[in-house]
Design a protein around this motif. Structure first.
Motif, PDB file in Angstrom:
ATOM      1  N   VAL A 191      -5.208  10.480  -5.664  1.00  0.00           N
ATOM      2  CA  VAL A 191      -6.265   9.637  -5.085  1.00  0.00           C
ATOM      3  C   VAL A 191      -7.153   9.076  -6.193  1.00  0.00           C
ATOM      4  O   VAL A 191      -7.558   7.905  -6.138  1.00  0.00           O
ATOM      5  N   ALA A 192      -7.450   9.877  -7.210  1.00  0.00           N
ATOM      6  CA  ALA A 192      -8.267   9.394  -8.331  1.00  0.00           C
ATOM      7  C   ALA A 192      -7.572   8.245  -9.054  1.00  0.00           C
ATOM      8  O   ALA A 192      -8.210   7.227  -9.384  1.00  0.00           O
TER       9      ALA A 192
ATOM     10  N   LYS B 118      11.743  14.191  -5.190  1.00  0.00           N
ATOM     11  CA  LYS B 118      11.551  13.587  -3.875  1.00  0.00           C
ATOM     12  C   LYS B 118      11.086  14.631  -2.864  1.00  0.00           C
ATOM     13  O   LYS B 118      10.243  14.342  -2.007  1.00  0.00           O
ATOM     14  N   ARG B 119      11.624  15.852  -2.958  1.00  0.00           N
ATOM     15  CA  ARG B 119      11.173  16.917  -2.050  1.00  0.00           C
ATOM     16  C   ARG B 119       9.696  17.237  -2.273  1.00  0.00           C
ATOM     17  O   ARG B 119       8.944  17.457  -1.321  1.00  0.00           O
ATOM     18  N   MET B 120       9.295  17.281  -3.533  1.00  0.00           N
ATOM     19  CA  MET B 120       7.888  17.545  -3.836  1.00  0.00           C
ATOM     20  C   MET B 120       6.983  16.465  -3.255  1.00  0.00           C
ATOM     21  O   MET B 120       5.945  16.757  -2.641  1.00  0.00           O
ATOM     22  N   VAL B 121       7.377  15.223  -3.442  1.00  0.00           N
ATOM     23  CA  VAL B 121       6.571  14.098  -2.950  1.00  0.00           C
ATOM     24  C   VAL B 121       6.489  14.125  -1.431  1.00  0.00           C
ATOM     25  O   VAL B 121       5.408  13.998  -0.838  1.00  0.00           O
ATOM     26  N   ASN B 122       7.629  14.314  -0.784  1.00  0.00           N
ATOM     27  CA  ASN B 122       7.655  14.323   0.683  1.00  0.00           C
ATOM     28  C   ASN B 122       6.886  15.518   1.253  1.00  0.00           C
ATOM     29  O   ASN B 122       6.211  15.396   2.278  1.00  0.00           O
ATOM     30  N   ALA B 123       6.988  16.659   0.590  1.00  0.00           N
ATOM     31  CA  ALA B 123       6.252  17.837   1.049  1.00  0.00           C
ATOM     32  C   ALA B 123       4.745  17.614   0.921  1.00  0.00           C
ATOM     33  O   ALA B 123       3.978  17.955   1.824  1.00  0.00           O
ATOM     34  N   THR B 124       4.327  17.017  -0.185  1.00  0.00           N
ATOM     35  CA  THR B 124       2.900  16.730  -0.388  1.00  0.00           C
ATOM     36  C   THR B 124       2.395  15.738   0.654  1.00  0.00           C
ATOM     37  O   THR B 124       1.312  15.915   1.228  1.00  0.00           O
ATOM     38  N   LYS B 125       3.175  14.693   0.914  1.00  0.00           N
ATOM     39  CA  LYS B 125       2.782  13.717   1.931  1.00  0.00           C
ATOM     40  C   LYS B 125       2.703  14.385   3.305  1.00  0.00           C
ATOM     41  O   LYS B 125       1.794  14.094   4.094  1.00  0.00           O
ATOM     42  N   GLY B 126       3.636  15.273   3.590  1.00  0.00           N
ATOM     43  CA  GLY B 126       3.627  15.973   4.870  1.00  0.00           C
ATOM     44  C   GLY B 126       2.414  16.865   5.034  1.00  0.00           C
ATOM     45  O   GLY B 126       1.810  16.928   6.110  1.00  0.00           O
TER      46      GLY B 126
ATOM     47  N   THR C 231       0.824  -1.206   0.000  1.00  0.00           N
ATOM     48  CA  THR C 231       0.000   0.000   0.000  1.00  0.00           C
ATOM     49  C   THR C 231       0.857   1.254   0.000  1.00  0.00           C
ATOM     50  O   THR C 231       0.636   2.191  -0.785  1.00  0.00           O
ATOM     51  N   ALA C 232       1.854   1.283   0.898  1.00  0.00           N
ATOM     52  CA  ALA C 232       2.724   2.457   0.997  1.00  0.00           C
ATOM     53  C   ALA C 232       3.489   2.684  -0.306  1.00  0.00           C
ATOM     54  O   ALA C 232       3.618   3.830  -0.772  1.00  0.00           O
ATOM     55  N   SER C 233       3.982   1.610  -0.909  1.00  0.00           N
ATOM     56  CA  SER C 233       4.768   1.735  -2.138  1.00  0.00           C
ATOM     57  C   SER C 233       3.908   2.167  -3.318  1.00  0.00           C
ATOM     58  O   SER C 233       4.321   3.005  -4.132  1.00  0.00           O
ATOM     59  N   VAL C 234       2.719   1.597  -3.421  1.00  0.00           N
ATOM     60  CA  VAL C 234       1.822   1.970  -4.523  1.00  0.00           C
ATOM     61  C   VAL C 234       1.435   3.445  -4.412  1.00  0.00           C
ATOM     62  O   VAL C 234       1.456   4.189  -5.399  1.00  0.00           O
TER      63      VAL C 234
ATOM     64  N   LEU D  88       1.861   8.975  -6.320  1.00  0.00           N
ATOM     65  CA  LEU D  88       2.092  10.378  -5.974  1.00  0.00           C
ATOM     66  C   LEU D  88       3.312  10.933  -6.702  1.00  0.00           C
ATOM     67  O   LEU D  88       3.305  12.074  -7.176  1.00  0.00           O
ATOM     68  N   SER D  89       4.356  10.126  -6.823  1.00  0.00           N
ATOM     69  CA  SER D  89       5.559  10.548  -7.539  1.00  0.00           C
ATOM     70  C   SER D  89       5.248  10.838  -9.007  1.00  0.00           C
ATOM     71  O   SER D  89       5.717  11.833  -9.580  1.00  0.00           O
ATOM     72  N   THR D  90       4.433   9.983  -9.611  1.00  0.00           N
ATOM     73  CA  THR D  90       4.041  10.185 -11.007  1.00  0.00           C
ATOM     74  C   THR D  90       3.238  11.468 -11.176  1.00  0.00           C
ATOM     75  O   THR D  90       3.480  12.263 -12.097  1.00  0.00           O
TER      76      THR D  90
END
Length: 542
Positions: free
Chosen positions: A354-355, A240-248, A208-211, A216-218
């Motif tokens: 999410v979509a 990676k910064r963008m992805v981590n910031a979005t997750k945060g 789940t976490a990897s998917v 999100l990276s895509t």
């Protein structure tokens, strides 16, 4: 007190308790009727200090839909001491978003949007109607320009520079830059999903976490390309910064939302607020870097840049050209104009990721539907010897029906961003005061049994008419983009992304639930409704 007097007193106490309960019930009933009679809003009784917060803290969309059955389509609740009007059902929502779009198109004064975004965000800030119209139109123009920019081959570039021909390839035969990007990113995403599935095998948590990370990276990479023309490698530090910031930002959303209704909690929630601010500053700094880079490129291009060019490869390119154009009648604030990029990034990252997740989960859960989608893609490819463009979506009615039914059934955007009236007004006969926070329930429309036959069932066929065509009239009832003046500016881009991602993924990959699960996974509500687990294995089709 004697034993006799005590025993005689017990029935008296019971009678007194019953009488008090009846009096309280009558008074409460009278209170509700009196409020409604005077045009005041009905709603559940709020507890001291916290209001109705505990009553809606989990799965708010479901809890509020239950309250709708008691209090009607327009009612009031309280979050701490602040009143919130909840608007549900097609009739009330249509009146709010469309019939009285001007009146109810404001945003409420929310602490975090003012504190972090300085009140200049097109999405979150409260602004007058003319200013919002001006900048929303600018955002729409930028997205329209970018989505119609055609992909150019190296041969075409050389031919145009040499002036040898102006018609190397008919423009109608060229796929747009965005469409080509989506097909390529979709294929890459599919291959990465295959890899993480093989890595985690039966580890649902890890899978789940990897998917979620890969999706999100895509999406972040797609947004970076669309918004500022930068496409990153998979291991690029900025991606990676963008992805981590979005997750945060997704993680800190619950804590920071509380501050909008109780700003005094800032001392208690200071760590979450600091994290939220830092994450926003990180994204803002990345944007400033891109602005500086684009300006340098413009200045180095014979001192003229792309001022005379017609194609804009990114939203940022278009906005910078507008800011540098002295001939425009309208003046645009630089900060507010460039903040449009941040608005589009924020609005189009969580929701689209999410979509994409739901499109995969529904396909894996309903394999017969997945087969029919894939068969339609293969039929088109056999006839035209290529994959479809978005403009050709009418030739693939079942794909359109599938996407629409996923949007309806998941209703993963259960509420619009809060609205507020510009002035005092009336909605469905109830008085709404200026500045009131309004929660508009899209879930109540998308899952309304009065609008949809077997509304809880997932049935893409409901959007196919008797002629076998996609039923656009019925599809227009599905609402995930809001409406009126505050309708999502990125809707057109989002629909292109959903269509092309389905084409790219379903053509070359098959999705299966681990253990052959036939029920959809449980959900969680943060910014959007997302699946708690994505126990889906991706298999490349040979």
């Amino acid at each position: 007190m004697s034993w006799v007097s005590w025993t005689l007193d017990v029935p008296c106490r019971q009678v007194l308790a019953v009488c008090l309960l009846m009096i309280f019930s009558l008074l409460f009933h009278w209170y509700l009727r009196n409020r409604k009679r005077k045009g005041r809003l009905p709603g559940p009784f709020p507890w001291p200090v916290i209001g109705n917060l505990l009553q809606v803290r989990n799965n708010a969309h479901l809890k509020l839909n239950k309250m709708r059955e008691i209090y009607g389509d327009v009612f009031s609740i309280k979050f701490f001491s602040r009143s919130v009007v909840v608007v549900s059902g097609q009739t009330a929502v249509d009146e709010c978003l469309n019939s009285q779009s001007v009146l109810f198109s404001a945003r409420p004064e929310l602490a975090m949007s003012q504190f972090v975004l300085q009140g200049k965000s097109l999405t979150f800030a409260r602004m007058d109607v003319s200013t919002h119209k001006q900048y929303r139109h600018l955002a729409l123009c930028a997205l329209r320009e970018v989505t119609r920019t055609k992909t150019r081959t190296a041969f075409q570039h050389r031919a145009e520079e040499d002036g040898t021909t102006s018609n190397v390839v008919n423009s109608e035969d060229r796929r747009s830059h965005i469409e080509q990007l989506l097909l390529e990113e979709g294929k890459k995403l599919g291959k990465r999903l295959v890899a993480v599935g093989e890595l985690h095998n039966q580890d649902v948590v890890g899978l789940t976490a990897s998917v979620k990370y890969e999706i999100l990276s895509t999406v972040c990479n797609i947004n970076a390309s669309v918004l500022w023309g930068q496409r990153y490698g998979r291991h690029d530090s900025q991606l990676k910064r963008m992805v981590n910031a979005t997750k945060g930002l997704q993680t800190s959303n619950a804590s920071t939302t509380l501050l909008n209704f109780m700003p005094s909690l800032i001392k208690i929630l200071r760590p979450a607020v600091n994290s939220f601010v830092q994450l926003n500053e990180s994204l803002e700094n990345d944007l400033k870097t891109q602005v500086q880079s684009r300006r340098q490129q413009t200045e180095s291009c014979n001192g003229h840049g792309n001022k005379n060019g017609k194609d804009h490869n990114s939203v940022l390119d278009y906005l910078l050209k507008v800011l540098d154009d002295d001939k425009l009648e309208q003046n645009y604030e630089t900060d507010r104009t460039l903040l449009l990029v941040g608005d589009l990034l924020g609005a189009g990252t969580d929701t689209i990721s999410v979509a994409f997740a739901w499109l995969i989960v529904y396909a894996a859960t309903f394999p017969e539907v997945q087969k029919r989608v894939r068969r339609e893609i293969e039929t088109f490819q056999q006839e035209f010897d290529r994959l479809p463009t978005y403009a050709e979506r009418c030739h693939l009615p079942y794909i359109m029906a599938y996407i629409t039914e996923v949007l309806r059934h998941s209703s993963f955007v259960p509420f619009t961003i809060p609205h507020s009236p510009h002035n005092h007004g009336n909605l469905c006969g109830f008085h709404i005061t200026e500045g009131t926070v309004m929660m508009i329930s899209l879930w109540s429309i998308n899952r309304d049994p009065d609008l949809w036959e077997q509304s809880d069932k997932f049935r893409p066929e409901r959007f196919i008419n008797r002629q076998g065509e996609f039923d656009r009239t019925k599809a227009d009832r599905v609402n995930v983009f809001g409406g009126g003046r505050r309708r999502c500016a990125g809707e057109h881009l989002a629909r292109i992304e959903l269509f092309l991602m389905v084409v790219a993924l379903f053509k070359e990959f098959r999705f299966e639930r681990l253990g052959g699960q036939t029920n959809l996974p449980d959900t969680e509500l943060s910014i959007s409704i997302h699946p708690k687990v994505i126990d889906v294995r991706t298999i490349e089709i040979g």
